[in-house]
Design a protein around this motif. Structure first.
Motif, PDB file in Angstrom:
ATOM      1  N   LYS A  64       0.804  -1.230   0.000  1.00 38.07           N
ATOM      2  CA  LYS A  64       0.000   0.000   0.000  1.00 38.07           C
ATOM      3  C   LYS A  64       0.838   1.280   0.000  1.00 38.07           C
ATOM      4  O   LYS A  64       0.292   2.355  -0.279  1.00 38.07           O
ATOM      5  N   ASN A  65       2.117   1.195   0.327  1.00 43.28           N
ATOM      6  CA  ASN A  65       2.916   2.404   0.515  1.00 43.28           C
ATOM      7  C   ASN A  65       4.191   2.365  -0.322  1.00 43.28           C
ATOM      8  O   ASN A  65       4.685   1.297  -0.681  1.00 43.28           O
ATOM      9  N   ASP A  66       4.740   3.550  -0.588  1.00 43.87           N
ATOM     10  CA  ASP A  66       5.987   3.647  -1.339  1.00 43.87           C
ATOM     11  C   ASP A  66       7.204   3.775  -0.424  1.00 43.87           C
ATOM     12  O   ASP A  66       8.336   3.612  -0.880  1.00 43.87           O
ATOM     13  N   LYS A  71       9.858   2.261  -4.931  1.00 49.86           N
ATOM     14  CA  LYS A  71       9.393   1.855  -3.603  1.00 49.86           C
ATOM     15  C   LYS A  71      10.628   1.629  -2.750  1.00 49.86           C
ATOM     16  O   LYS A  71      11.599   1.003  -3.199  1.00 49.86           O
ATOM     17  N   MET A  72      10.620   2.148  -1.511  1.00 50.57           N
ATOM     18  CA  MET A  72      11.759   1.966  -0.629  1.00 50.57           C
ATOM     19  C   MET A  72      11.316   1.283   0.657  1.00 50.57           C
ATOM     20  O   MET A  72      10.335   1.699   1.287  1.00 50.57           O
ATOM     21  N   GLN A  97       2.889  11.602   4.302  1.00 57.42           N
ATOM     22  CA  GLN A  97       1.851  10.786   3.681  1.00 57.42           C
ATOM     23  C   GLN A  97       2.486   9.725   2.786  1.00 57.42           C
ATOM     24  O   GLN A  97       3.515   9.958   2.164  1.00 57.42           O
ATOM     25  N   GLY A  98       1.860   8.555   2.704  1.00 50.55           N
ATOM     26  CA  GLY A  98       2.376   7.483   1.861  1.00 50.55           C
ATOM     27  C   GLY A  98       3.494   6.692   2.508  1.00 50.55           C
ATOM     28  O   GLY A  98       4.180   5.919   1.831  1.00 50.55           O
ATOM     29  N   MET A  99       3.687   6.881   3.808  1.00 46.71           N
ATOM     30  CA  MET A  99       4.727   6.164   4.540  1.00 46.71           C
ATOM     31  C   MET A  99       4.083   5.314   5.629  1.00 46.71           C
ATOM     32  O   MET A  99       3.078   5.700   6.217  1.00 46.71           O
ATOM     33  N   ALA A 100       4.657   4.155   5.896  1.00 49.69           N
ATOM     34  CA  ALA A 100       4.173   3.298   6.966  1.00 49.69           C
ATOM     35  C   ALA A 100       5.342   2.877   7.843  1.00 49.69           C
ATOM     36  O   ALA A 100       6.455   2.668   7.355  1.00 49.69           O
ATOM     37  N   VAL A 101       5.080   2.773   9.137  1.00 52.33           N
ATOM     38  CA  VAL A 101       6.075   2.269  10.082  1.00 52.33           C
ATOM     39  C   VAL A 101       5.481   1.051  10.774  1.00 52.33           C
ATOM     40  O   VAL A 101       4.447   1.144  11.437  1.00 52.33           O
ATOM     41  N   ILE A 102       6.118  -0.097  10.582  1.00 54.68           N
ATOM     42  CA  ILE A 102       5.682  -1.332  11.232  1.00 54.68           C
ATOM     43  C   ILE A 102       6.721  -1.672  12.311  1.00 54.68           C
ATOM     44  O   ILE A 102       7.899  -1.837  12.010  1.00 54.68           O
TER      45      ILE A 102
END
Length: 320
Positions: A124-126, A254-255, A285-290
């Motif tokens: 879902k994210n870049d 994508k990184m 926006q467009g970033m996720a942290v797991i």
């Protein structure tokens, strides 16, 4: 890691006939043993609130913690809940939400809730950060996802990188050509590739630079279009290096950045680029942290215990 707080409004999830006080007491367990277990499991704080609980901790962990608290409500309506009941519900959630990555050679199925969240976030994210202790599958899942994208034609290239911090990225004193110099630092990335793609295909992709494995310094000055870029062991970057890498993302790029902010090999007093990025970019926006935790460690069972022992020792040192 990114700290956050969120309100778990228990009353909003109950019907008018439910007794919120009784259900809340049941969820807490005898002498709050259930909450104590969950706090340790998710490295979070659970505070009483008039409508439920205030949760404080790492952003990714809170997402999972909210899910488990919500799943305990139906159990609390039926009767008492023990720590064993909470553990069983955790295992059930992990198995229920099992995302997977598939190539022609192998299929990898998530074994924990956070692994599933990581796989879904990569779709879902870049820009995706996967942070947490060793053995949680961060690097393996990142490389597997990139291999799947390459095989499906969803990306044209894979760039795999790690900072060669042990040699200060000054590799000239090592014997051999450049590939022989950097390979020891990048071996875990190769291992994951060979598990997801046939060896002859990996060798062909490496030869044609469709897959490129390089130390961090080799990315400077480049714009990487139509590529999945994976930066592993990112805790060993400086803030300047991290900014350099982040600005390499090109069109259709994508990184995926993985690392453990608590295990930096940088010289004393040098701030980790990974920790700095998590603090600086939290509103992008467009970033996720797991955020992976000890319960996501999937190596030998001793690894999880070792990680927990070191965490406890470090916590005691901070209080000394």
């Amino acid at each position: 890691m990114t700290k956050d707080h969120t309100l778990f409004d228990l009353t909003a999830l109950l019907s008018p006939k439910d007794d919120p006080v009784a259900i809340k007491r049941t969820i807490c367990g005898i002498n709050n043993e259930n909450l104590s277990f969950l706090e340790k499991e998710f490295q979070a704080h659970i505070l009483n609130d008039s409508v439920g609980f205030m949760l404080q901790g790492d952003t990714g962990n809170l997402y999972h913690l909210r899910g488990i608290l919500e799943s305990l409500i139906p159990l609390a309506k039926k009767g008492d809940i023990s720590v064993d009941d909470v553990k069983a519900e955790l295992e059930h959630i992990d198995q229920k939400k099992a995302a997977s990555i598939a190539t022609h050679k192998a299929t990898v199925t998530a074994r924990t809730f956070m692994q599933s969240a990581f796989i879904e976030s990569m779709g879902k994210n870049d820009l995706i950060f996967g942070v947490g202790p060793a053995g949680t599958g961060k690097t393996y899942l990142a490389v597997a996802y990139a291999a799947m994208m390459l095989e499906k034609g969803e990306t044209k290239r894979i760039i795999l990188s790690r900072p060669a911090i042990e040699a200060g990225e000054k590799l000239g004193f090592l014997p051999g050509d450049m590939k022989e110099k950097v390979d020891p630092y990048l071996r875990p990335l190769y291992d994951a590739l060979y598990e997801m793609l046939p060896m002859d295909k990996v060798e062909k992709f490496l030869e044609k630079n469709i897959i490129e494995v390089a130390p961090l310094a080799f990315l400077r000055g480049r714009t990487l279009k139509n590529a999945v870029i994976i930066l592993d062991e990112a805790q060993n970057t400086t803030p300047e290096q991290m900014k350099m890498v982040l600005t390499r993302i090109g069109e259709n790029g994508k990184m995926i950045i993985t690392g453990d902010p608590t295990q930096t090999d940088l010289p004393r007093g040098v701030r980790s680029g990974l920790r700095d990025a998590l603090d600086t970019l939290r509103n992008i926006q467009g970033m996720a942290v797991i955020t992976f935790g000890n319960r996501d460690v999937i190596r030998h069972k001793l690894v999880s215990q070792i990680v927990q022992a070191y965490d406890m020792a470090n916590a005691l040192k901070k209080h000394d």
